[in-house]
Design a protein around this motif. Structure first.
Motif, short mmCIF file in Angstrom:
data_model
loop_
_atom_site.label_atom_id
_atom_site.label_comp_id
_atom_site.label_asym_id
_atom_site.label_seq_id
_atom_site.Cartn_x
_atom_site.Cartn_y
_atom_site.Cartn_z
N GLN A 28 26.05 54.88 33.73
CA GLN A 28 26.51 54.88 32.34
C GLN A 28 26.95 56.26 31.85
OE1 GLN A 28 27.02 52.04 30.73
NE2 GLN A 28 26.31 51.12 32.65
N ARG A 29 26.76 57.29 32.70
CA ARG A 29 27.10 58.65 32.27
C ARG A 29 28.26 59.26 33.06
NH1 ARG A 29 21.90 62.36 31.23
NH2 ARG A 29 20.79 61.07 29.73
N VAL A 30 28.90 58.48 33.92
CA VAL A 30 29.88 59.10 34.81
C VAL A 30 31.32 58.67 34.51
CG1 VAL A 30 28.21 59.33 36.70
CG2 VAL A 30 29.73 57.34 36.63
N VAL A 58 32.30 63.05 37.62
CA VAL A 58 31.79 63.86 36.50
C VAL A 58 30.61 63.11 35.92
CG1 VAL A 58 32.30 64.78 34.22
CG2 VAL A 58 34.09 64.71 35.95
N CYS A 59 29.49 63.81 35.74
CA CYS A 59 28.30 63.18 35.15
C CYS A 59 27.94 63.96 33.90
CB CYS A 59 27.15 63.18 36.15
SG CYS A 59 25.75 62.26 35.54
N PHE A 60 27.92 63.29 32.75
CA PHE A 60 27.71 63.97 31.49
C PHE A 60 26.23 64.16 31.16
CE2 PHE A 60 31.98 62.21 30.97
CZ PHE A 60 32.65 63.37 30.64
N VAL A 61 25.94 65.32 30.62
CA VAL A 61 24.61 65.66 30.11
C VAL A 61 24.69 65.61 28.59
CG1 VAL A 61 22.87 67.49 30.03
CG2 VAL A 61 24.21 67.16 32.09
N GLY A 62 23.60 65.21 27.95
CA GLY A 62 23.61 65.06 26.49
C GLY A 62 23.67 66.38 25.75
N GLY A 63 24.04 66.27 24.47
CA GLY A 63 24.01 67.45 23.61
C GLY A 63 25.34 67.76 22.99
N GLY A 64 25.27 68.08 21.74
CA GLY A 64 26.50 68.41 21.02
C GLY A 64 26.14 68.69 19.59
N LEU B 36 29.22 70.77 18.21
CA LEU B 36 30.49 71.07 18.88
C LEU B 36 31.66 70.77 17.95
CD1 LEU B 36 29.63 69.42 22.31
CD2 LEU B 36 29.80 71.87 21.86
N PHE B 122 30.64 64.39 21.38
CA PHE B 122 29.49 63.53 21.08
C PHE B 122 28.20 64.18 21.61
CE2 PHE B 122 32.34 59.52 21.34
CZ PHE B 122 32.64 59.64 20.00
N ASP B 123 27.09 63.62 21.17
CA ASP B 123 25.77 64.06 21.57
C ASP B 123 25.27 63.24 22.76
OD1 ASP B 123 23.29 65.24 21.46
OD2 ASP B 123 22.53 63.91 19.92
N PRO B 125 25.18 61.19 26.08
CA PRO B 125 26.02 61.20 27.30
C PRO B 125 26.66 59.84 27.61
CG PRO B 125 23.68 61.36 27.85
CD PRO B 125 23.77 61.52 26.37
N ALA B 129 30.71 59.23 28.06
CA ALA B 129 31.34 58.51 29.18
C ALA B 129 32.19 57.34 28.69
CB ALA B 129 30.26 58.04 30.15
N SER B 147 29.65 69.30 28.32
CA SER B 147 28.44 68.83 29.00
C SER B 147 27.60 70.03 29.40
CB SER B 147 28.85 68.01 30.23
OG SER B 147 27.71 67.48 30.86
N MET B 149 24.99 72.59 27.16
CA MET B 149 25.06 73.81 26.33
C MET B 149 23.74 73.99 25.55
SD MET B 149 25.90 71.15 24.39
CE MET B 149 27.33 70.58 25.27
N PHE B 183 18.76 72.54 20.91
CA PHE B 183 20.11 73.07 20.80
C PHE B 183 20.16 74.16 19.76
CE2 PHE B 183 20.33 68.93 22.62
CZ PHE B 183 21.18 69.14 23.69
#
Lengths: 64, 209
Positions: A28-30, A58-64, B36, B122-123, B125, B129, B147, B149, B183
């Motif tokens: 679910q993250r790629v 590409v595999c996404f890590v959370g955060g923003g 972001l 987005f926050d 993951p 995707a 992805s 930070m 964060f």
């Protein structure tokens, strides 16, 4: 097969879905490109991999 | 003291010469207006990108203010509305379009149909995707995603990489186990600046990174 630039051996006729699971990716993250083309999410189970393929994962890590 | 008249050319007087007209005619979409996205939007407004699409369904909360471009007067407001107001104070010549909906696989193409460059901010993951896959599958768009930070590791580890044909990813490439540390403004804003700079480069037709 090349995955993110690294050569690895791949089991014959394995699907992309099985490969990602086996390698420990969270599906679910790629996002995945095979031979330069994006693989649609709905095709992961039917997309069969071969020794000649080049995958970029590409595999996404959370955060923003 | 005489009030100085604020003109668009005066606001952009310190930009690199020769690009303002091109930027003015350009548009960038920003998906997610947290640490972001709010900072990306403000940077792109400062340099004079003509049109910004701001997408987020959430409201401003106190815990956002450690890294997001809002202030205490915005708490409880939709982030789309709060950010429009911030941008209008910084560069009133930017046309901002706000969409306060939650992005799902089913509405991605409709929301972003008028934009060829999308910043993923987005926050979650899984939603990163969902957005990236839907846009890449549709084709014809370039995406600048983020992805990795979190925390306060070296800012030098945050990089921009063209990971797929139409996907740039900014971040430190650390594995998912690093999630949940927290964060902080500096690294989040470094990453946002990577995304904004890549957006600027794409607007100027510079592809590789």
């Amino acid at each position: 097969m090349y995955v993110n630039g690294k050569e690895i051996s791949v089991q014959n006729k394995i699907s992309l879905y099985e490969f990602l699971n086996k390698e420990g990716y969270e599906i679910q993250r790629v996002a995945v490109e095979k031979n330069g083309n994006i693989v649609p999410r709905k095709s992961y189970e039917t997309e069969v991999l071969s020794d000649k393929d080049k995958l970029e994962i590409v595999c996404f890590v959370g955060g923003g | 003291m005489q009030a100085q008249k604020i003109t668009e050319s005066a606001l952009l007087a310190r930009n690199i010469p020769g690009i303002n007209e091109k930027l003015k005619k350009s548009g960038i979409a920003i998906a997610g207006l947290g640490g972001l996205g709010s900072n990306i939007a403000v940077m792109l407004a400062r340099i004079g990108v003509g049109k910004l699409l701001l997408v987020d369904y959430d409201v401003v909360e106190p815990g956002n203010l450690n890294r997001q471009y809002y202030d205490t007067t915005h708490i409880g407001l939709l982030k789309t509305e709060a950010l429009k107001s911030q941008i209008n104070k910084i560069n009133p010549f930017v046309d901002t379009e706000a969409v306060a909906v939650k992005i799902e696989a089913g509405n991605v193409l409709d929301v972003f149909k008028d934009y060829s460059i999308v910043c993923e901010a987005f926050d979650d993951p899984q939603y990163k995707a969902i957005l990236v896959n839907a846009l890449l599958e549709a084709g014809g768009k370039k995406i600048i995603a983020a992805s990795g930070m979190n925390g306060y590791g070296s800012a030098n580890n945050i990089k921009t990489k063209r990971t797929l044909k139409n996907l740039y990813v900014c971040g430190d490439s650390m594995p998912a186990e690093q999630d949940g540390i927290g964060f902080m403004a500096p690294r989040v804003i470094v990453c946002a600046a990577h995304q904004a700079n890549m957006a600027l480069r794409l607007l100027l037709n510079i592809e590789e990174e």
